[in-house]
Design a protein around this motif. Structure first.
Motif, PDB file in Angstrom:
ATOM      1  N   ILE A  54      64.089 -50.278 -56.201  1.00  0.00           N
ATOM      2  CA  ILE A  54      65.464 -50.665 -56.541  1.00  0.00           C
ATOM      3  C   ILE A  54      65.869 -50.299 -57.972  1.00  0.00           C
ATOM      4  N   TYR A  55      65.124 -49.407 -58.637  1.00  0.00           N
ATOM      5  CA  TYR A  55      65.597 -48.920 -59.942  1.00  0.00           C
ATOM      6  C   TYR A  55      66.973 -48.297 -59.691  1.00  0.00           C
ATOM      7  N   PRO A  56      67.990 -48.696 -60.488  1.00  0.00           N
ATOM      8  CA  PRO A  56      69.368 -48.319 -60.120  1.00  0.00           C
ATOM      9  C   PRO A  56      69.755 -46.867 -60.425  1.00  0.00           C
ATOM     10  N   CYS A  57      68.837 -45.946 -60.219  1.00  0.00           N
ATOM     11  CA  CYS A  57      69.105 -44.494 -60.213  1.00  0.00           C
ATOM     12  C   CYS A  57      68.183 -44.022 -59.103  1.00  0.00           C
ATOM     13  N   ALA A  58      68.758 -43.752 -57.955  1.00  0.00           N
ATOM     14  CA  ALA A  58      67.969 -43.527 -56.741  1.00  0.00           C
ATOM     15  C   ALA A  58      66.994 -42.355 -56.884  1.00  0.00           C
ATOM     16  N   ASP A  59      67.454 -41.258 -57.497  1.00  0.00           N
ATOM     17  CA  ASP A  59      66.577 -40.096 -57.673  1.00  0.00           C
ATOM     18  C   ASP A  59      65.385 -40.433 -58.566  1.00  0.00           C
ATOM     19  N   CYS A  60      65.689 -41.210 -59.630  1.00  0.00           N
ATOM     20  CA  CYS A  60      64.620 -41.611 -60.550  1.00  0.00           C
ATOM     21  C   CYS A  60      63.599 -42.477 -59.809  1.00  0.00           C
ATOM     22  N   ALA A  61      64.102 -43.417 -59.021  1.00  0.00           N
ATOM     23  CA  ALA A  61      63.225 -44.331 -58.281  1.00  0.00           C
ATOM     24  C   ALA A  61      62.323 -43.543 -57.328  1.00  0.00           C
ATOM     25  N   LYS A  62      62.915 -42.557 -56.666  1.00  0.00           N
ATOM     26  CA  LYS A  62      62.180 -41.743 -55.699  1.00  0.00           C
ATOM     27  C   LYS A  62      61.055 -40.973 -56.402  1.00  0.00           C
ATOM     28  N   HIS A  63      61.406 -40.392 -57.541  1.00  0.00           N
ATOM     29  CA  HIS A  63      60.395 -39.645 -58.296  1.00  0.00           C
ATOM     30  C   HIS A  63      59.315 -40.588 -58.818  1.00  0.00           C
ATOM     31  N   PHE A  64      59.750 -41.746 -59.341  1.00  0.00           N
ATOM     32  CA  PHE A  64      58.797 -42.706 -59.906  1.00  0.00           C
ATOM     33  C   PHE A  64      57.834 -43.222 -58.823  1.00  0.00           C
ATOM     34  N   LYS A  65      58.327 -43.325 -57.606  1.00  0.00           N
ATOM     35  CA  LYS A  65      57.476 -43.763 -56.490  1.00  0.00           C
ATOM     36  C   LYS A  65      56.305 -42.799 -56.302  1.00  0.00           C
ATOM     37  N   GLU A  66      56.600 -41.513 -56.388  1.00  0.00           N
ATOM     38  CA  GLU A  66      55.549 -40.492 -56.268  1.00  0.00           C
ATOM     39  C   GLU A  66      54.567 -40.583 -57.437  1.00  0.00           C
ATOM     40  N   VAL A  67      55.124 -40.811 -58.635  1.00  0.00           N
ATOM     41  CA  VAL A  67      54.281 -40.918 -59.830  1.00  0.00           C
ATOM     42  C   VAL A  67      53.306 -42.087 -59.662  1.00  0.00           C
ATOM     43  N   VAL A  68      53.830 -43.224 -59.213  1.00  0.00           N
ATOM     44  CA  VAL A  68      53.014 -44.434 -59.061  1.00  0.00           C
ATOM     45  C   VAL A  68      52.012 -44.278 -57.908  1.00  0.00           C
ATOM     46  N   ARG A  69      52.413 -43.543 -56.907  1.00  0.00           N
ATOM     47  CA  ARG A  69      51.494 -43.302 -55.788  1.00  0.00           C
ATOM     48  C   ARG A  69      50.260 -42.514 -56.264  1.00  0.00           C
ATOM     49  N   HIS A  70      50.504 -41.552 -57.128  1.00  0.00           N
ATOM     50  CA  HIS A  70      49.393 -40.738 -57.645  1.00  0.00           C
ATOM     51  C   HIS A  70      48.566 -41.457 -58.696  1.00  0.00           C
ATOM     52  N   ASP A  71      49.178 -42.405 -59.393  1.00  0.00           N
ATOM     53  CA  ASP A  71      48.486 -43.106 -60.482  1.00  0.00           C
ATOM     54  C   ASP A  71      48.933 -44.573 -60.469  1.00  0.00           C
ATOM     55  N   PRO A  72      48.332 -45.377 -59.582  1.00  0.00           N
ATOM     56  CA  PRO A  72      48.739 -46.781 -59.455  1.00  0.00           C
ATOM     57  C   PRO A  72      48.472 -47.567 -60.743  1.00  0.00           C
ATOM     58  N   PRO A  73      49.287 -48.604 -61.015  1.00  0.00           N
ATOM     59  CA  PRO A  73      49.168 -49.352 -62.271  1.00  0.00           C
ATOM     60  C   PRO A  73      47.781 -49.959 -62.481  1.00  0.00           C
ATOM     61  N   THR A  74      47.268 -49.817 -63.695  1.00  0.00           N
ATOM     62  CA  THR A  74      45.996 -50.436 -64.066  1.00  0.00           C
ATOM     63  C   THR A  74      46.333 -51.697 -64.864  1.00  0.00           C
ATOM     64  N   VAL A  75      46.004 -52.840 -64.286  1.00  0.00           N
ATOM     65  CA  VAL A  75      46.496 -54.117 -64.817  1.00  0.00           C
ATOM     66  C   VAL A  75      45.379 -55.076 -65.227  1.00  0.00           C
ATOM     67  N   SER A  76      44.152 -54.543 -65.359  1.00  0.00           N
ATOM     68  CA  SER A  76      43.035 -55.449 -65.644  1.00  0.00           C
ATOM     69  C   SER A  76      43.032 -55.957 -67.083  1.00  0.00           C
ATOM     70  N   SER A  77      43.794 -55.310 -67.972  1.00  0.00           N
ATOM     71  CA  SER A  77      43.914 -55.789 -69.357  1.00  0.00           C
ATOM     72  C   SER A  77      45.194 -55.239 -69.968  1.00  0.00           C
ATOM     73  N   GLY A  78      45.600 -55.835 -71.088  1.00  0.00           N
ATOM     74  CA  GLY A  78      46.773 -55.338 -71.797  1.00  0.00           C
ATOM     75  C   GLY A  78      46.592 -53.887 -72.200  1.00  0.00           C
ATOM     76  N   THR A  79      45.417 -53.555 -72.728  1.00  0.00           N
ATOM     77  CA  THR A  79      45.145 -52.184 -73.166  1.00  0.00           C
ATOM     78  C   THR A  79      45.284 -51.195 -72.012  1.00  0.00           C
ATOM     79  N   GLU A  80      44.712 -51.567 -70.863  1.00  0.00           N
ATOM     80  CA  GLU A  80      44.810 -50.698 -69.677  1.00  0.00           C
ATOM     81  C   GLU A  80      46.271 -50.486 -69.281  1.00  0.00           C
ATOM     82  N   LEU A  81      47.035 -51.573 -69.294  1.00  0.00           N
ATOM     83  CA  LEU A  81      48.435 -51.487 -68.882  1.00  0.00           C
ATOM     84  C   LEU A  81      49.250 -50.637 -69.863  1.00  0.00           C
ATOM     85  N   GLN A  82      48.979 -50.816 -71.167  1.00  0.00           N
ATOM     86  CA  GLN A  82      49.702 -50.025 -72.185  1.00  0.00           C
ATOM     87  C   GLN A  82      49.439 -48.533 -71.987  1.00  0.00           C
ATOM     88  N   GLN A  83      48.177 -48.195 -71.702  1.00  0.00           N
ATOM     89  CA  GLN A  83      47.834 -46.780 -71.516  1.00  0.00           C
ATOM     90  C   GLN A  83      48.458 -46.229 -70.233  1.00  0.00           C
TER      91      GLN A  83
END
Ligand code: FAD
Length: 126
Positions: free
Chosen positions: A50-79
């Motif tokens: 639901i990012y309010p720029c549909a093309d951006c959201a679509k592209h970001f979905k692919e980005v996240v699919r290839h590199d899912p968020p690393t959330v085990s620490s603040g440092t990991e998330l920042q990187q």
């Protein structure tokens, strides 16, 4: 002000969103609870839909699919945030950012009152 849907508007939305995401990452605890980890994944997942720029959201979905968020620490998330922002930068022919300096560019919020913004305060016991 610019009309809705213009590039200027899209850029402003982008800058505001990256600010939210990088500051959130800067403030994310080094030892997050399970629920904090889940919340960040949910937030990112929602942005890919639901990012309010549909093309951006679509592209970001692919980005996240290839590199899912690393959330085990603040440092990991920042990187991770820096990494995915660079993927978007590259796709827009913008210069990439050296992720060694992410801590210098984006810090935790200074809330004035001591601990007022500290996400580890009041956290439930494990
Ligand atoms: P921004 O890219 O907004 O960056 C803001 C500031 O962050 C920079 O000035 C710099 O100091 C810092 N920065 C830059 N790179 C990094 C990094 N890797 N790590 C940490 N800090 C950094 N726009 C489109 O036109 N098409 C798209 O498909 C698109 N997809 C997007 C997807 C998402 C999830 C988001 C949040 C935004 C997207 N945008 C897209 C907007 C785009 O990324 C920019 O925000 C916009 O073009 C404005 O760019 P800017 O040059 O002002 O800096």
């Amino acid at each position: 002000t610019s009309p809705l849907g213009s590039q200027a508007n899209k850029d402003e939305l982008g800058r505001a969103t990256w600010t939210l995401l990088h500051v959130l990452a800067a403030q994310f605890p080094e030892e997050p609870t399970r629920s904090q980890q889940k919340d960040v994944k949910t937030l990112i997942g929602l942005l890919t839909r639901i990012y309010p720029c549909a093309d951006c959201a679509k592209h970001f979905k692919e980005v996240v699919r290839h590199d899912p968020p690393t959330v085990s620490s603040g440092t990991e998330l920042q990187q991770w945030m820096c990494r995915v922002h660079n993927v978007v930068n590259r796709s827009l022919d913008k210069p990439t950012f050296n992720c060694n300096f992410v801590g210098a560019r984006w810090g935790a919020l200074d809330c004035g009152e001591q601990l007022a913004c500290d996400m580890t305060v009041g956290r439930p016991r494990k």
